[in-house]
Design an enzyme around this catalytic site. Structure first.
Site, PDB file in Angstrom:
ATOM      1  CD  GLU A   1      -1.056  -0.866  -4.830  1.00  0.00           C
ATOM      2  OE1 GLU A   1      -0.965  -2.082  -5.019  1.00  0.00           O
ATOM      3  OE2 GLU A   1      -2.130  -0.289  -4.564  1.00  0.00           O
ATOM      4  CD  GLU A   2      -2.735   5.068  -1.382  1.00  0.00           C
ATOM      5  OE1 GLU A   2      -2.806   6.267  -1.686  1.00  0.00           O
ATOM      6  OE2 GLU A   2      -3.686   4.289  -1.457  1.00  0.00           O
TER       7      GLU A   2
ATOM      8  CD  GLU B   1      -3.166  -0.477   0.229  1.00  0.00           C
ATOM      9  OE1 GLU B   1      -3.090   0.636  -0.320  1.00  0.00           O
ATOM     10  OE2 GLU B   1      -4.094  -1.279   0.016  1.00  0.00           O
TER      11      GLU B   1
END
Lengths: 286, 286
Positions: free
Chosen positions: A161-162, A158
């Site tokens: 990805e962020e 995460e």
């Protein structure tokens, strides 16, 4: 409330029901708790399906079978009503199939419950200049795992990805349980601390605000942090871990007694290791 | 992967579609993300349902609506096929209803995912004579919560139901995450320590083995504990907490920034309180 365990099937059988000899076959197997799973894969006339089902249920009732499952792919939605008319109820559904269940005895059923929780992660990531990557620090919208993903893997993915930042998992510092978050389901949100391995913020999803490194005190001073207790505590436990002696939970791999599968057991390993010697007569394999 | 939040509806409207004037009404509301929820409660002819749905979807596509939900009670199972033929897929199901979803744009959907985890509890309960109530200590079959139940409440209820012993929640000592436990779903198992308040074992469910108080060393010496790593670690963290300085996670109530709801935030409060003074410029309200 206890639940019996549904698992892989251990025996298989196809049934020719004896209803004048012209009742169609339904593909079914026994599960390892003595229940029955009908898994439909081919189209069938709804009337023929009803007749077969009725005949089989009658036979299984005599045999003392308790739980019966029907797994119907979405392409066979035309058979749902027949199953419901025979007394089946919905157990759960995924994008491509519906699982129906039925309990033959006149007793409360002991079938396992449907999934009740979503799981999300929030990450506290701070660099050597005491700057937090505030998107990683405060993922206010719960980020959900892919099904089957481990927390320590999912949180790293995460953050990457962020923000584009590579990081390694350190510990689960805290978690929040809340209810009726989505469709009446509950939510578990694990707050993790990650050690950044790269520092360039290279990309972000269109839906999130811009990510950047920001001094932690500046971030903490923002009004929304003051009124958002979850964010406030993410910062508190993150800083307590970074600066003080706060111990969270970290995982070890353990094996199941029932299968060769490994799973992760998260605990306060620092405190457990401090406890002098083996406490009981078992070998530790940390 | 991020997810938009489905919540209560904020506006309501009934639609008369204009298809010669004889298309039936479908009851729908807007959700707060600009999506649509059709909640069917009354029987309807499947052909009429199809025609209304087709007409509405066409209108909503022009309006730029993205997500459309249909909630169908089990009594209206005869309408599922029509929805599937219009492109709807299954989102989730509970015993009494099926929720279908559709995404109008030609983009990957951002609808929230279905629940992915079951949550269970195991309890370590030891009396002053260093006897563990071994059913409570080793709930080998995961005990599931009622939907919406807090961990610290659910574990006390489970111990009472299984053994008749009243106990108070102390801490979450550890947790295990495992995958593909039931129907491909994942499982979170929270190991809690409870302080017993009563000692008579007065009842147990028929499915479990007899419960009794047993010296912890005797329990630990049993062969199945040696080969069952989960049980072994439940004992280790339980004894580390009872005898040593092991700190687990305990909850405080926090409020959400988005609603008046309270939820529980579990953390290592001992270590956080040791950290001298407020770390950042926020008030603690433990």
């Amino acid at each position: 409330m206890s639940a019996s365990i549904y698992s892989t099937t251990v025996d298989a059988e196809s049934a020719m029901t004896k209803n004048g000899g012209d009742v169609e076959l339904l593909p079914f197997v026994y599960d390892k708790h003595g229940g029955i799973i009908i898994e439909m894969t081919s189209p069938m006339d709804p009337q023929a399906f009803s007749a077969s089902l009725k005949s089989l249920l009658s036979k299984w009732r005599e045999q003392g079978i308790r739980g019966v499952w029907i797994k119907l792919p979405i392409s066979l939605a035309n058979l749902i009503q027949s199953a419901v008319e025979e007394g089946f109820w919905y157990h759960h559904a995924e994008e491509t199939y519906l699982m129906l269940a039925y309990w033959l005895p006149n007793t409360p059923h002991t079938l396992p419950v449907n999934a009740t929780h979503r799981v999300g992660v929030g990450a506290f990531v701070m660099n050597d200049k005491r700057e937090v990557n505030y998107v990683s620090c405060v993922i206010t919208r719960t980020q959900f795992f892919f099904q089957g993903e481990d927390i320590n893997i999912g949180v790293v993915r995460e953050v990457k990805e962020e923000t584009g930042v590579d990081a390694e998992f350190v510990e689960v510092l805290a978690f929040r349980q809340s209810h009726k978050a989505y469709f009446e389901k509950s939510d578990l949100f694990f707050v993790c601390i990650l050690r950044p391995l790269s520092f360039d913020i290279t990309k972000q999803e269109s839906e999130i605000e811009d990510a950047q490194w920001m001094p932690v005190e500046e971030f903490a001073a923002q009004p929304f942090v003051q009124k958002h207790e979850l964010v406030k505590y993410i910062l508190e436990v993150g800083l307590a871990k970074s600066d003080k002696e706060y111990a969270g939970f970290s995982p070890i791999s353990i094996k199941s007694a029932f299968s060769p599968k490994q799973s992760l057991f998260y605990m306060n390993r620092r405190d457990l290791e401090k406890a002098s010697g083996p406490i009981i007569n078992t070998q530790k394999d940390s």
